[in-house]
Design an enzyme around this catalytic site. Sequence first.
Site, short mmCIF file in Angstrom:
data_model
loop_
_atom_site.label_atom_id
_atom_site.label_comp_id
_atom_site.label_asym_id
_atom_site.label_seq_id
_atom_site.Cartn_x
_atom_site.Cartn_y
_atom_site.Cartn_z
N ALA A 123 0.82 -1.22 0.00
CA ALA A 123 0.00 0.00 0.00
C ALA A 123 0.85 1.26 0.00
O ALA A 123 1.57 1.53 0.96
CB ALA A 123 -0.91 -0.01 1.23
N THR A 125 -0.63 4.03 -2.41
CA THR A 125 -1.55 5.01 -3.00
C THR A 125 -2.51 5.61 -1.97
O THR A 125 -3.03 4.90 -1.11
CB THR A 125 -2.36 4.36 -4.13
OG1 THR A 125 -1.44 3.76 -5.04
CG2 THR A 125 -3.22 5.36 -4.88
N GLU A 126 -2.72 6.92 -2.10
CA GLU A 126 -3.71 7.64 -1.27
C GLU A 126 -4.59 8.46 -2.20
O GLU A 126 -4.21 8.69 -3.37
CB GLU A 126 -2.98 8.56 -0.27
CG GLU A 126 -2.11 7.78 0.70
CD GLU A 126 -1.39 8.67 1.71
OE1 GLU A 126 -1.63 9.91 1.71
OE2 GLU A 126 -0.60 8.13 2.49
N PRO A 127 -5.72 8.96 -1.70
CA PRO A 127 -6.61 9.71 -2.59
C PRO A 127 -5.92 10.86 -3.33
O PRO A 127 -6.22 11.12 -4.48
CB PRO A 127 -7.70 10.22 -1.64
CG PRO A 127 -7.74 9.20 -0.55
CD PRO A 127 -6.32 8.72 -0.37
N GLY A 130 -1.37 9.52 -6.19
CA GLY A 130 -1.40 8.36 -7.08
C GLY A 130 -0.08 8.30 -7.83
O GLY A 130 0.92 7.80 -7.31
N SER A 131 -0.06 8.87 -9.04
CA SER A 131 1.20 8.91 -9.80
C SER A 131 2.27 9.64 -9.01
O SER A 131 3.45 9.28 -9.05
CB SER A 131 0.98 9.62 -11.14
OG SER A 131 0.02 8.93 -11.89
N ASP A 239 10.52 -2.63 -9.43
CA ASP A 239 11.42 -3.21 -10.45
C ASP A 239 11.23 -4.72 -10.54
O ASP A 239 11.31 -5.31 -11.62
CB ASP A 239 12.89 -2.90 -10.12
CG ASP A 239 13.26 -1.44 -10.38
OD1 ASP A 239 12.45 -0.72 -11.01
OD2 ASP A 239 14.35 -1.04 -9.94
N GLN A 278 -9.87 -13.02 -45.27
CA GLN A 278 -8.53 -12.47 -45.08
C GLN A 278 -8.52 -11.35 -44.02
O GLN A 278 -7.56 -11.21 -43.25
CB GLN A 278 -7.99 -11.92 -46.40
CG GLN A 278 -6.50 -11.64 -46.34
CD GLN A 278 -5.97 -11.14 -47.67
OE1 GLN A 278 -6.53 -10.22 -48.27
NE2 GLN A 278 -4.91 -11.74 -48.13
N GLU A 363 0.30 -0.01 -10.76
CA GLU A 363 1.78 -0.06 -10.59
C GLU A 363 2.45 0.96 -11.49
O GLU A 363 3.48 0.69 -12.13
CB GLU A 363 2.30 -1.46 -10.82
CG GLU A 363 2.25 -2.25 -9.53
CD GLU A 363 3.06 -3.51 -9.56
OE1 GLU A 363 2.43 -4.56 -9.39
OE2 GLU A 363 4.27 -3.46 -9.75
C1 LIG Z 1 -7.90 -1.75 -9.34
C2 LIG Z 1 -6.74 -1.02 -8.75
C3 LIG Z 1 -5.87 -1.68 -7.91
C4 LIG Z 1 -4.80 -1.00 -7.34
N1 LIG Z 1 -3.97 -1.64 -6.46
C5 LIG Z 1 -3.04 -0.94 -5.76
C6 LIG Z 1 -2.28 -1.54 -4.72
O1 LIG Z 1 -2.39 -2.74 -4.45
N2 LIG Z 1 -1.43 -0.76 -4.00
C7 LIG Z 1 -1.27 0.58 -4.25
O2 LIG Z 1 -0.50 1.22 -3.55
N3 LIG Z 1 -1.96 1.17 -5.26
C8 LIG Z 1 -2.85 0.46 -6.01
N4 LIG Z 1 -3.56 1.07 -7.01
C9 LIG Z 1 -3.32 2.47 -7.31
C10 LIG Z 1 -2.70 2.71 -8.68
O3 LIG Z 1 -1.34 2.35 -8.68
C11 LIG Z 1 -2.96 4.16 -9.05
O4 LIG Z 1 -4.34 4.27 -9.35
C12 LIG Z 1 -2.11 4.64 -10.22
O5 LIG Z 1 -0.76 4.72 -9.85
C13 LIG Z 1 -2.57 5.99 -10.76
O6 LIG Z 1 -2.83 6.91 -9.75
P1 LIG Z 1 -4.21 7.74 -9.75
O7 LIG Z 1 -5.29 6.73 -9.88
O8 LIG Z 1 -4.23 8.61 -8.57
O9 LIG Z 1 -4.15 8.57 -11.09
P2 LIG Z 1 -3.47 10.01 -11.28
O10 LIG Z 1 -2.08 9.97 -10.76
O11 LIG Z 1 -4.38 11.05 -10.74
O12 LIG Z 1 -3.40 10.12 -12.86
C14 LIG Z 1 -4.48 10.61 -13.65
C15 LIG Z 1 -4.00 10.66 -15.11
O13 LIG Z 1 -2.91 11.61 -15.23
C16 LIG Z 1 -1.79 10.97 -15.80
N5 LIG Z 1 -0.56 11.55 -15.22
C17 LIG Z 1 -0.28 11.73 -13.91
N6 LIG Z 1 0.96 12.23 -13.78
C18 LIG Z 1 1.47 12.35 -15.02
C19 LIG Z 1 2.72 12.80 -15.56
N7 LIG Z 1 3.72 13.23 -14.76
N8 LIG Z 1 2.88 12.80 -16.91
C20 LIG Z 1 1.90 12.36 -17.72
N9 LIG Z 1 0.71 11.91 -17.29
C21 LIG Z 1 0.50 11.91 -15.95
C22 LIG Z 1 -1.94 9.50 -15.46
O14 LIG Z 1 -1.21 8.68 -16.34
C23 LIG Z 1 -3.45 9.32 -15.61
O15 LIG Z 1 -3.77 9.14 -16.95
C24 LIG Z 1 -4.60 0.38 -7.64
C25 LIG Z 1 -5.47 1.03 -8.52
C26 LIG Z 1 -6.53 0.36 -9.05
C27 LIG Z 1 -7.46 1.12 -9.97
#
Ligand SMILES: Cc1cc2nc3c(=O)[nH]c(=O)nc-3n(C[C@H](O)[C@H](O)[C@H](O)COP(=O)(O)OP(=O)(O)OC[C@H]3O[C@@H](n4cnc5c(N)ncnc54)[C@H](O)[C@@H]3O)c2cc1C
Length: 384
Positions: A123, A125-127, A130-131, A239, A278, A363
């Site tokens: 874990a 990710t937080e609200p 994310g990225s 990785d 085809q 991921e």
């Molecule tokens: C079903 C599911 C299971 C998951 N399981 C886990 C888990 O087990 N553990 C865990 O920790 N997390 C988990 N996650 C979280 C997941 O890794 C995140 O949802 C993901 O990393 C994206 O974060 P976000 O949803 O906040 O999107 P955001 O970060 O808000 O991204 C929104 C959009 O903006 C784009 N974006 C953001 N930053 C950039 C940038 N710098 N350049 C270009 N584009 C960008 C993104 O690609 C995306 O298209 C899970 C998510 C889901 C949906």
Amino acid sequence: MDYLLTEEQKMIRDLAHKIAEEKIRPVAAKYDQSEEYPWDVIKVIAASDLFGLFIPEEYGGLGTNVLNLCLATEEFSRACGGIAVCYAASALGTFPIVLFGNDAQKKKYLPDLAKGKKVAAFAITEPEAGSDASAIKTVAKKEGKHYVLNGLKHFITNGGDAETYVVIVMTDKTKGARGASAFILEKGMPGFTFGKKEEKFGIRASSTRELVFTDCKVPEENLLAKEGMGFIVTMRTFDMSRPGVAAQALGIAQGALELAVKYAKERHQFGKSISTFQGIQWMLADMATEVEAARALVYATARMVDAGIKDVAKASAMAKMYASDVAMKVAVDALQIFGGYGYMRDYPIEKYVRDAKITQIYEGTNQIQKNIIALHLIREAAAR
Ligand SMILES: Cc1cc2nc3c(=O)[nH]c(=O)nc-3n(C[C@H](O)[C@H](O)[C@H](O)COP(=O)(O)OP(=O)(O)OC[C@H]3O[C@@H](n4cnc5c(N)ncnc54)[C@H](O)[C@@H]3O)c2cc1C
């Protein structure tokens, strides 16, 4: 294609294939509908020892490698992307302990995870993080021999069903990325509860939940590595685990391709099997070639990890991005070959489209994978 797998690798792949065909495929639609955690299948996988593939033998595992984990994940995903991710996410939660745990932590947690008696979760990710993982707000404050955690994680795969959690939190907000730390948490620790369970588009057999920490007291011996190493733990873990997500995507693509070939042979229009057209043949040829290219990239990356090559971040990102894009394209093309029937829930193919989509998101989204690849390219060029 012949990937020159060893006898051991073939044995693991064939065992996973058998489990996938006999135990996973028959229940895939049921779990997709009910969104229940597939404990009966998890028990079968546990009995086969496949949870312990990459865990050292001294801690109860089989002591093999990431390629074997990829082979098993690929086979499970051919039959059901949702059930496969329950398995793969446990590996994601276990890798940090294998990579960074001290002997006492490994002895305490790994044997049950290796035997599949318990499953794990990871874990970060937080609200609002994310990225941009560096924006995490969950904190751990040292109080005597404990850390006290407060905050919330969301979208956590295996959340609520896992017993063992590796959680990344801030121990020193003033240090930015160097202020994050990794902790091992156990289900049932006081102050550790579960919030909302998500209703999802795909991989519906897997659970995705909030983890809630309210003055959650964690013993100091549950700190993984050292304070401040939370993001290093995360990056090294990804990785290792990204080839697994890529293998999940690869399995979904392979499964969709097989269903499309079978359907094309069976379906007749204009008095002929549609496989004689085809237009259909060329679609199938493209799909098969893309699946094979993804497989070559995934296996090569897993082999780099297993060979101990230090910087696999670029290769892992390429494998994850390419295989997931192939999974999405191949699943959509397979649905097209099913025509209108493919759009109906009575047929298995629409689930592959729904399951494939997540592999482009979690991921690290594929946009983030592109950032990683580009960063490495630029660094490599500067070092020349
Ligand atoms: C079903 C599911 C299971 C998951 N399981 C886990 C888990 O087990 N553990 C865990 O920790 N997390 C988990 N996650 C979280 C997941 O890794 C995140 O949802 C993901 O990393 C994206 O974060 P976000 O949803 O906040 O999107 P955001 O970060 O808000 O991204 C929104 C959009 O903006 C784009 N974006 C953001 N930053 C950039 C940038 N710098 N350049 C270009 N584009 C960008 C993104 O690609 C995306 O298209 C899970 C998510 C889901 C949906």
